[in-house]
Design an enzyme around this catalytic site. Sequence first.
Site, short mmCIF file in Angstrom:
data_model
loop_
_atom_site.label_atom_id
_atom_site.label_comp_id
_atom_site.label_asym_id
_atom_site.label_seq_id
_atom_site.Cartn_x
_atom_site.Cartn_y
_atom_site.Cartn_z
N SER A 568 0.85 -1.19 0.00
CA SER A 568 0.00 0.00 0.00
C SER A 568 0.89 1.25 0.00
O SER A 568 1.66 1.45 -0.93
CB SER A 568 -0.95 -0.03 1.20
OG SER A 568 -2.00 0.88 1.04
N ASP A 653 -9.72 -3.81 -5.27
CA ASP A 653 -9.09 -3.01 -4.22
C ASP A 653 -9.76 -1.64 -4.13
O ASP A 653 -9.85 -0.91 -5.11
CB ASP A 653 -7.60 -2.84 -4.53
CG ASP A 653 -6.80 -2.37 -3.34
OD1 ASP A 653 -7.36 -1.68 -2.48
OD2 ASP A 653 -5.61 -2.70 -3.27
N HIS A 688 -7.93 -5.09 -1.29
CA HIS A 688 -6.71 -4.58 -0.68
C HIS A 688 -6.05 -5.58 0.27
O HIS A 688 -4.83 -5.68 0.31
CB HIS A 688 -7.03 -3.29 0.07
CG HIS A 688 -5.84 -2.43 0.34
ND1 HIS A 688 -5.09 -1.86 -0.66
CD2 HIS A 688 -5.26 -2.03 1.50
CE1 HIS A 688 -4.10 -1.14 -0.14
NE2 HIS A 688 -4.19 -1.24 1.17
#
Length: 716
Positions: A568, A653, A688
Amino acid sequence: MYKKWKYMIIIGAMAIACSDNNINHLASWPDATAPVAAKKPYVRVMHGDTVPDPYYWMNDYFKKGPDSTMVLEYLEAENAYTAAMLKDTEGLQERLFQEMKGRVKEKDESVPYLKNGYYYYTRTEEGKQYFKFCRKKGHLEAQEEILLDVDVLSEGHPYYAATGFSVSPDNKLLAFGVDTVSRREYTIYIKDLETGALLSDRIDRTEGEATWANDSKTFFYTSKNPVTLLSEKIKRHRLGTATKGDAVVYDEKDNTNYIGVDKSKNGRYIMIYSGGTLSSEVFILDANTPEAAFKSFQPRRKDVLYSVTALADRFLILTNDGAKNFKVVESPLDKTTKDHWKDVIPHRADVLVAGLDEFKDFVVVSERKNGLTQMAVRSLKDNSQHYLDFGEPAYTVYPSVNEDYDSQVVRYGYTSLVTPSSTFDYNMSTREKTLKKQQEVVGGYHAQNYVTERQFATAADGTKIPISLVYRKGFKKNGEAPLLLYAYGSYGMSMDPTFSSSRLSLLDRGFAYAIAHIRGGEEMGRQWYEDGKMMHKKNTFTDFVDCARFLQKERFTSSSHLYAQGGSAGGLLMGAVINLSPSLWNGVVAQVPFVDVVNTMLDESIPLTTNEYDEWGNPNSKSAYDYMKSYSPYENVEEKEYPNLLVTTGLHDSQVQYFEPAKWVAKLRATKKGDKVVLLKTDMDYGHGGASGRFDYLKDVALIYAFLFKLEGITD
């Protein structure tokens, strides 16, 4: 029309060795041709700056544009290429998966916690991916009630997340949230715990949690924008009424803020929190009067953050008002504004106050000092205070589930790089500590076989950067051993040292593992965070590079054997450091990487963009735009040799859209020199956080480890 055949992969019959450019000379790769992404005209013009973006079309699946199908075809082709390149590791991946899965105790149970007369816990069963949420009334020998069987509910779903379990004050109803897409949009359901039936009440597009008023008929929830996924409104729902009639009790007008609603532990108040990086505000309501209006606890002020903890006779407020590292103040129950605040725990330059956990007679203060977490127990009767002692050089401690306001016992979690996750009960009056449970590593684990260290690297500006390390005994510091360096470095999130049973598969094959506690986190206090955000963001990247160079200098590893990993915002870190120092690493793993910073922060339709302005800056400002552009990985890909790279993402995501890593990979391939590999793996069913099952995620870990082992020439 861009032809599908351009994505075809040609697999050679024979494997060929890497070229002399591979500094390790150990990995060999199949003669496979990587997908070539189409280039289409698109130009970004901002502040007089003209930037071509030939891969902008990859947004189309997200935007529901005309090239949606082509996007899916490209991602599938990348998956096929990655599978082809790692085909010779398939056996190793399966062995790693089984090895890591074999360490997990399949039939297990959490430590029960007491709330409102019931003991609640979760338990898992042999071979099952999910869990059962259960309770027992009054004592642990009572008959078990299975409130929610997530193993059953998840059947037929590639992804299933259940969250926000909230039992009504009368103990008769359970509210819970479900996401089956992996975009963190939850539907709230209500289950009648007496009949087992689901009520007709169903609320879509929420954060997944319901906060009950004391009447057990009314609850509050956070509603999300269907496009941006921002938490925009707090609504009130009364059971049995149509959701379209739910009253909006709070409407957030600042699209840079996150909002949420919760209940005080003593059950007296419903609280709405609205906050960004720089300022916040709390709104409060008597939980016995859910139809009344919320009132501001203290109107928001520029650059002032605060949160509220309710005690029986006063409020405690954790705030940075005139206190960089936060302090604790108190106010009367009926006079809550700043002019009535009185210091309880003053500001300390060397200690960050991170949180409060309240009880009838005590408050537990979570702190950070010199990069380590610590817990202080403070008596509400005489303000005396003492600290818990843990005795390891690098560890993590945190309050666990503490739902009983009247308890004399605080439950906390403890772990380190060599200590499995442990749950303790600590009697705050007698100071007795009881181990309730320690994570069992099936097959046996001996902590004495591993060594943990804490080192400090020196950054270019003289700042000392902590590094936590772990390796198996016998590890030689001769520069020839492989090392995986991990970091995050954003949002003030501290990456504390924790145990991982799956990591043993890395350590037992000769790797060292290190965490760089770089600026942008909050390990060393609030200033540590502020020195790694906005117009100081580059400190995050240079700190990581300086940690890597320190580890090489101290002979933990060398560039031939150094690997980096981040996800991320940590994936942004990976992209930035390979632009800064591409020859420093043999391989890099970038998971769901936020690498297209400028374009994403310019597009307010992308989920969460406006929430992030206080973290990265608003590129509608020229100074912020120029600074972001100077480090954004996608903007700074150059014609040079990059390390071997494995990039992972998820089609659904909601935090970092799939097209950021896809565009980045395409640009890297089209631009870079040399023959180091660039692999992209897209999970077509997930978002995610990857897979939702407790075993499935290990397949992703096995893939990453197999990639690293291939680069090291480790085949078993």
